[in-house]
Enzyme design. Structure first.
Site, PDB file in Angstrom:
ATOM      1  N   MET A   1       0.821  -1.205   0.000  1.00  0.00           N
ATOM      2  CA  MET A   1       0.000   0.000   0.000  1.00  0.00           C
ATOM      3  C   MET A   1       0.863   1.265   0.000  1.00  0.00           C
ATOM      4  O   MET A   1       0.858   2.058   0.946  1.00  0.00           O
ATOM      5  CB  MET A   1      -0.955  -0.028   1.203  1.00  0.00           C
ATOM      6  CG  MET A   1      -1.810  -1.284   1.258  1.00  0.00           C
ATOM      7  SD  MET A   1      -2.710  -1.656  -0.269  1.00  0.00           S
ATOM      8  CE  MET A   1      -4.196  -0.730   0.020  1.00  0.00           C
TER       9      MET A   1
ATOM     10  N   ILE B   1       2.291   4.490  -2.723  1.00  0.00           N
ATOM     11  CA  ILE B   1       2.346   5.108  -4.046  1.00  0.00           C
ATOM     12  C   ILE B   1       3.807   5.124  -4.455  1.00  0.00           C
ATOM     13  O   ILE B   1       4.676   5.508  -3.666  1.00  0.00           O
ATOM     14  CB  ILE B   1       1.752   6.522  -3.998  1.00  0.00           C
ATOM     15  CG1 ILE B   1       0.246   6.414  -3.737  1.00  0.00           C
ATOM     16  CG2 ILE B   1       2.031   7.277  -5.292  1.00  0.00           C
ATOM     17  CD1 ILE B   1      -0.439   7.729  -3.489  1.00  0.00           C
TER      18      ILE B   1
ATOM     19  N   ASN C   1       0.712  -5.975 -10.282  1.00  0.00           N
ATOM     20  CA  ASN C   1      -0.058  -5.612  -9.089  1.00  0.00           C
ATOM     21  C   ASN C   1      -1.423  -6.271  -9.172  1.00  0.00           C
ATOM     22  O   ASN C   1      -1.939  -6.516 -10.262  1.00  0.00           O
ATOM     23  CB  ASN C   1      -0.231  -4.084  -9.025  1.00  0.00           C
ATOM     24  CG  ASN C   1      -0.992  -3.632  -7.789  1.00  0.00           C
ATOM     25  OD1 ASN C   1      -0.744  -4.136  -6.688  1.00  0.00           O
ATOM     26  ND2 ASN C   1      -1.914  -2.699  -7.958  1.00  0.00           N
TER      27      ASN C   1
ATOM     28  N   HIS D   1      -5.322  -5.612  -7.929  1.00  0.00           N
ATOM     29  CA  HIS D   1      -6.168  -4.524  -7.423  1.00  0.00           C
ATOM     30  C   HIS D   1      -7.605  -5.032  -7.277  1.00  0.00           C
ATOM     31  O   HIS D   1      -8.127  -5.679  -8.179  1.00  0.00           O
ATOM     32  CB  HIS D   1      -6.117  -3.334  -8.389  1.00  0.00           C
ATOM     33  CG  HIS D   1      -6.908  -2.169  -7.891  1.00  0.00           C
ATOM     34  ND1 HIS D   1      -6.438  -1.328  -6.899  1.00  0.00           N
ATOM     35  CD2 HIS D   1      -8.155  -1.731  -8.212  1.00  0.00           C
ATOM     36  CE1 HIS D   1      -7.362  -0.414  -6.646  1.00  0.00           C
ATOM     37  NE2 HIS D   1      -8.405  -0.638  -7.430  1.00  0.00           N
TER      38      HIS D   1
ATOM     39  N   SER E   1      -8.487  -7.281 -10.566  1.00  0.00           N
ATOM     40  CA  SER E   1      -7.687  -7.171 -11.794  1.00  0.00           C
ATOM     41  C   SER E   1      -6.212  -7.358 -11.468  1.00  0.00           C
ATOM     42  O   SER E   1      -5.733  -6.842 -10.454  1.00  0.00           O
ATOM     43  CB  SER E   1      -7.828  -5.774 -12.416  1.00  0.00           C
ATOM     44  OG  SER E   1      -9.178  -5.396 -12.582  1.00  0.00           O
TER      45      SER E   1
ATOM     46  N   ASP F   1      -2.746   2.490 -10.275  1.00  0.00           N
ATOM     47  CA  ASP F   1      -3.789   1.515 -10.627  1.00  0.00           C
ATOM     48  C   ASP F   1      -4.253   1.667 -12.083  1.00  0.00           C
ATOM     49  O   ASP F   1      -5.378   1.306 -12.419  1.00  0.00           O
ATOM     50  CB  ASP F   1      -5.010   1.633  -9.693  1.00  0.00           C
ATOM     51  CG  ASP F   1      -4.647   1.363  -8.239  1.00  0.00           C
ATOM     52  OD1 ASP F   1      -3.761   0.531  -8.000  1.00  0.00           O
ATOM     53  OD2 ASP F   1      -5.256   1.990  -7.364  1.00  0.00           O
TER      54      ASP F   1
HETATM   55  C1  GAR Z   1      -6.012  -7.243  -1.662  1.00  0.00           C
HETATM   56  O1  GAR Z   1      -7.406  -7.181  -1.718  1.00  0.00           O
HETATM   57  C2  GAR Z   1      -5.383  -6.462  -2.798  1.00  0.00           C
HETATM   58  O2  GAR Z   1      -6.119  -6.556  -3.988  1.00  0.00           O
HETATM   59  C3  GAR Z   1      -5.412  -5.064  -2.241  1.00  0.00           C
HETATM   60  O3  GAR Z   1      -5.044  -5.213  -0.903  1.00  0.00           O
HETATM   61  C4  GAR Z   1      -5.485  -6.497  -0.441  1.00  0.00           C
HETATM   62  C5  GAR Z   1      -4.306  -7.204   0.182  1.00  0.00           C
HETATM   63  O4  GAR Z   1      -4.720  -8.402   0.774  1.00  0.00           O
HETATM   64  N1  GAR Z   1      -4.535  -4.191  -2.949  1.00  0.00           N
HETATM   65  C6  GAR Z   1      -4.794  -2.908  -3.191  1.00  0.00           C
HETATM   66  O5  GAR Z   1      -5.778  -2.346  -2.770  1.00  0.00           O
HETATM   67  C7  GAR Z   1      -3.743  -2.195  -4.019  1.00  0.00           C
HETATM   68  N2  GAR Z   1      -4.256  -0.979  -4.548  1.00  0.00           N
HETATM   69  P1  GAR Z   1      -3.660  -9.503   1.168  1.00  0.00           P
HETATM   70  O6  GAR Z   1      -2.593  -8.802   1.990  1.00  0.00           O
HETATM   71  O7  GAR Z   1      -4.454 -10.467   2.002  1.00  0.00           O
HETATM   72  O8  GAR Z   1      -3.120 -10.100  -0.084  1.00  0.00           O
END
Ligand code: GAR
Length: 217
Positions: free
Chosen positions: A91, A93, A108, A110, A137, A146
């Site tokens: 998380m 930028i 990545n 998303h 995605s 993104d």
């Molecule tokens: C996931 O849902 C991923 O898609 C999102 O964070 C979560 C991480 O979960 N990513 C974003 O929002 C990036 N912009 P995880 O740590 O259990 O994999």
């Protein structure tokens, strides 16, 4: 087949990391050389340790600015000599210089059907927009947050009694399918980004992302 060296970047729970770890234990031809977190308490670090994967922590708070952090991060990543960098709930930028350095070799995941709902709180925003369909995605990372070319998507229905949590859980299950799938294509040499930043899969330029429901094997 020789295994593709990868580095995974996380900030949190690491369920997508776990999906990659599990697939690599089966037949996904990658070697996870390291898991790097910008948060000391990211649970994903525990998942990596349990799988005997080296972990590294680089706290962004220890750096005066974004450039300093990204420069140190790139140096750390490159010390593992990966051929692919995976952002899995990382998380942050990223600076243009960092993104440029990994052009065509950083993916990545998303939690939305891009280009819908870039940024944060995607599930809540999908509910507020009364979307019928939502999803996830996998995309190549480019300088637009993104906004990089999308490789593969999976969708889920939005149900009448969904809240952000139930919807997130349904989407996350799909994330755990499409991320290993895109990584597999890359590791097999079937997936790349061309000079015009278009996704090429199996020698064909994609006009639109692959939909999980209609994926090649
Ligand atoms: C996931 O849902 C991923 O898609 C999102 O964070 C979560 C991480 O979960 N990513 C974003 O929002 C990036 N912009 P995880 O740590 O259990 O994999």
């Amino acid at each position: 087949m020789s295994k593709l060296p990868v580095v995974v970047l996380i900030s949190g729970g690491g369920t997508n990391l776990q999906a990659i770890i599990d697939a690599a234990k089966e037949d996904l031809p990658v070697e996870i050389r390291a898991v790097i977190s910008n948060k000391v308490d990211a649970y994903g670090l525990e998942r990596a340790r349990r799988a005997d994967i080296p972990v590294a922590i680089l706290e962004h708070r220890q750096f005066p600015d974004r450039d300093g952090f990204d420069t140190a991060l790139a140096r750390l990543i490159d010390s593992y000599q990966p051929q692919l960098v995976l952002l899995a709930g990382f998380m942050r930028i990223l600076t243009p210089g960092f993104v440029h350095h990994y052009h065509g070799r950083m993916l990545n995941i998303h939690p939305s059907l891009l280009p819908d709902f870039q940024g944060l709180h995607t599930h809540q925003r999908a509910l507020e927009a009364e979307a019928q369909k939502h999803g996830a995605s996998v995309h190549f990372v480019t300088e637009e947050l993104d906004g990089g070319p999308v490789i593969v998507q999976a969708s889920v229905p939005v149900l009448p009694d969904d809240d952000a949590e139930t919807l997130a859980a349904r989407v996350l299950q799909k994330e755990h399918v499409i991320y290993p799938l895109a990584v597999r294509w890359f590791a097999q040499g079937r997936l790349s980004l061309n000079g015009r930043d278009q996704v090429v899969l199996d020698g064909k330029t994609l006009n639109s992302p692959v939909q999980l429901e209609r994926t090649p094997a």
